[in-house]
Design a protein around this motif. Sequence first.
Motif, PDB file in Angstrom:
ATOM      1  N   LEU A   1       0.751  -1.143  -0.006  1.00 10.29           N
ATOM      2  CA  LEU A   1      -0.107  -0.131  -0.025  1.00 10.29           C
ATOM      3  C   LEU A   1       0.943   1.366  -0.078  1.00 10.29           C
ATOM      4  O   LEU A   1       0.708   2.193  -0.685  1.00 10.29           O
ATOM      5  N   ILE A   2       1.709   1.454   0.860  1.00  9.06           N
ATOM      6  CA  ILE A   2       2.747   2.593   0.930  1.00  9.06           C
ATOM      7  C   ILE A   2       3.468   2.474  -0.236  1.00  9.06           C
ATOM      8  O   ILE A   2       3.496   3.700  -0.953  1.00  9.06           O
ATOM      9  N   THR A   3       3.987   1.488  -0.923  1.00  5.78           N
ATOM     10  CA  THR A   3       4.857   1.697  -2.093  1.00  5.78           C
ATOM     11  C   THR A   3       4.195   2.066  -3.213  1.00  5.78           C
ATOM     12  O   THR A   3       4.552   2.999  -4.124  1.00  5.78           O
ATOM     13  N   SER A   4       2.860   1.742  -3.354  1.00  2.00           N
ATOM     14  CA  SER A   4       1.958   2.107  -4.462  1.00  2.00           C
ATOM     15  C   SER A   4       1.570   3.571  -4.250  1.00  2.00           C
ATOM     16  O   SER A   4       1.700   4.358  -5.191  1.00  2.00           O
ATOM     17  N   CYS A   5       1.485   4.010  -2.918  1.00  4.04           N
ATOM     18  CA  CYS A   5       0.959   5.360  -2.825  1.00  4.04           C
ATOM     19  C   CYS A   5       2.366   6.249  -3.199  1.00  4.04           C
ATOM     20  O   CYS A   5       2.057   7.547  -3.679  1.00  4.04           O
TER      21      CYS A   5
ATOM     22  N   GLY B   1      -2.531  -6.250 -10.452  1.00  6.48           N
ATOM     23  CA  GLY B   1      -2.563  -5.215 -11.032  1.00  6.48           C
ATOM     24  C   GLY B   1      -3.115  -4.178  -9.901  1.00  6.48           C
ATOM     25  O   GLY B   1      -3.936  -4.802  -9.199  1.00  6.48           O
ATOM     26  N   THR B   2      -2.597  -2.986 -10.028  1.00 10.50           N
ATOM     27  CA  THR B   2      -3.190  -2.029  -9.043  1.00 10.50           C
ATOM     28  C   THR B   2      -3.349  -0.665  -9.716  1.00 10.50           C
ATOM     29  O   THR B   2      -2.413  -0.237 -10.381  1.00 10.50           O
ATOM     30  N   THR B   3      -4.451   0.006  -9.532  1.00  9.21           N
ATOM     31  CA  THR B   3      -4.699   1.249 -10.130  1.00  9.21           C
ATOM     32  C   THR B   3      -4.954   2.238  -9.028  1.00  9.21           C
ATOM     33  O   THR B   3      -5.667   1.800  -8.163  1.00  9.21           O
ATOM     34  N   LEU B   4      -4.353   3.222  -8.991  1.00  7.53           N
ATOM     35  CA  LEU B   4      -4.633   4.453  -7.896  1.00  7.53           C
ATOM     36  C   LEU B   4      -5.296   5.555  -8.787  1.00  7.53           C
ATOM     37  O   LEU B   4      -4.604   5.892  -9.684  1.00  7.53           O
ATOM     38  N   ASP B   5      -6.346   5.945  -8.277  1.00  8.22           N
ATOM     39  CA  ASP B   5      -7.083   7.213  -9.094  1.00  8.22           C
ATOM     40  C   ASP B   5      -6.842   8.106  -7.826  1.00  8.22           C
ATOM     41  O   ASP B   5      -7.546   8.042  -6.841  1.00  8.22           O
ATOM     42  N   SER B   6      -6.102   9.305  -8.148  1.00  4.43           N
ATOM     43  CA  SER B   6      -5.908  10.424  -7.019  1.00  4.43           C
ATOM     44  C   SER B   6      -6.582  11.628  -7.511  1.00  4.43           C
ATOM     45  O   SER B   6      -6.424  12.151  -8.547  1.00  4.43           O
ATOM     46  N   LYS B   7      -7.268  12.245  -6.485  1.00  9.52           N
ATOM     47  CA  LYS B   7      -7.675  13.558  -6.631  1.00  9.52           C
ATOM     48  C   LYS B   7      -7.321  14.799  -5.802  1.00  9.52           C
ATOM     49  O   LYS B   7      -7.399  14.149  -4.297  1.00  9.52           O
TER      50      LYS B   7
ATOM     51  N   GLN C   1      -6.927  12.704  -1.933  1.00 11.25           N
ATOM     52  CA  GLN C   1      -7.831  11.381  -2.068  1.00 11.25           C
ATOM     53  C   GLN C   1      -7.484  10.532  -2.968  1.00 11.25           C
ATOM     54  O   GLN C   1      -7.603  10.596  -4.006  1.00 11.25           O
ATOM     55  N   VAL C   2      -7.076   9.180  -2.418  1.00 10.70           N
ATOM     56  CA  VAL C   2      -6.673   8.178  -3.383  1.00 10.70           C
ATOM     57  C   VAL C   2      -7.628   6.901  -3.096  1.00 10.70           C
ATOM     58  O   VAL C   2      -7.859   6.527  -2.143  1.00 10.70           O
ATOM     59  N   ARG C   3      -7.908   6.501  -4.222  1.00 10.03           N
ATOM     60  CA  ARG C   3      -8.854   5.289  -4.533  1.00 10.03           C
ATOM     61  C   ARG C   3      -7.972   4.049  -5.173  1.00 10.03           C
ATOM     62  O   ARG C   3      -7.190   4.498  -6.092  1.00 10.03           O
ATOM     63  N   MET C   4      -7.832   3.165  -4.439  1.00 13.24           N
ATOM     64  CA  MET C   4      -6.827   1.919  -4.952  1.00 13.24           C
ATOM     65  C   MET C   4      -7.784   0.701  -5.049  1.00 13.24           C
ATOM     66  O   MET C   4      -8.625   0.330  -4.339  1.00 13.24           O
ATOM     67  N   GLN C   5      -7.599   0.160  -6.387  1.00 17.14           N
ATOM     68  CA  GLN C   5      -8.256  -0.817  -6.775  1.00 17.14           C
ATOM     69  C   GLN C   5      -7.213  -2.066  -7.043  1.00 17.14           C
ATOM     70  O   GLN C   5      -6.130  -1.812  -7.755  1.00 17.14           O
ATOM     71  N   HIS C   6      -7.559  -3.419  -6.802  1.00 12.85           N
ATOM     72  CA  HIS C   6      -6.575  -4.552  -7.379  1.00 12.85           C
ATOM     73  C   HIS C   6      -7.401  -5.429  -8.235  1.00 12.85           C
ATOM     74  O   HIS C   6      -8.488  -5.436  -8.338  1.00 12.85           O
ATOM     75  N   GLU C   7      -6.734  -5.998  -9.280  1.00 11.68           N
ATOM     76  CA  GLU C   7      -7.060  -6.843 -10.052  1.00 11.68           C
ATOM     77  C   GLU C   7      -6.170  -8.269 -10.493  1.00 11.68           C
ATOM     78  O   GLU C   7      -4.970  -7.740 -10.293  1.00 11.68           O
ATOM     79  N   GLY C   8      -6.702  -9.173 -10.801  1.00 16.03           N
ATOM     80  CA  GLY C   8      -5.648 -10.168 -11.297  1.00 16.03           C
ATOM     81  C   GLY C   8      -5.612 -11.456 -10.641  1.00 16.03           C
ATOM     82  O   GLY C   8      -6.239 -11.511  -9.376  1.00 16.03           O
ATOM     83  N   ALA C   9      -5.198 -12.311 -11.078  1.00 14.88           N
ATOM     84  CA  ALA C   9      -5.060 -13.626 -10.295  1.00 14.88           C
ATOM     85  C   ALA C   9      -4.513 -13.593  -9.124  1.00 14.88           C
ATOM     86  O   ALA C   9      -3.430 -13.098  -8.891  1.00 14.88           O
TER      87      ALA C   9
END
Length: 185
Positions: free
Chosen positions: A8-12, A159-165, A33-41
């Motif tokens: 989490l910290i590394t992604s941020c 896979g991680t996606t961070l959408d930041s506002k 404001q950061v929204r994090m989503q994970h996807e993948g096997a």
Amino acid sequence: MRIASRLLITSCLAVAASAQAQNVPPIKPGLWQVRMQHEGAGAPAMPDMGAQLKNMPPEQRKKIEAMMKAQGVDLAGGGPGQMKICLTKESLDQGSWQGEQGSCKTDVTQRSAKSWKWRSVCTQPKAESEGEATFIDPEHYTVKTTTTTAMQGQTRTIGTTLDSKWLGADCGSIKPVQPPKKQPG
């Protein structure tokens, strides 16, 4: 929980860490404001960290909240997978991330005014990542990473996606984001 919090910290920090030896990211300093989503096997469902904390014994909850806040992450950011972080001018400036990078080495592979790409190799926990930050405008950016790691003897790709506002220039009581400290031996 330790691996999840490090990821989490590394992604941020992905945008700021990729600034090492680069120009400053084209985003505003302040509260995000950061929204994090994970996807993948093998990707864990992104839990509501606030709800998880409420269900922990008080002593354990305080310890985790303090650890995250010391690194500049407020998990009471507003729902599942959301958090607030503070990025100051100093934390975004060139050179601020040239100190310890934990156990990770990051190489920027491409940089333009709207997009930065990088590759990271970490030894603790062992992981390899490729990422791209897309700067939509000074108040919005997205970070997408693909990380391959060995967890409990199995190789997993997440896979991680961070959408930041950007929320504003004042971070209030939230400390600026700090990179993870190098873990002892």
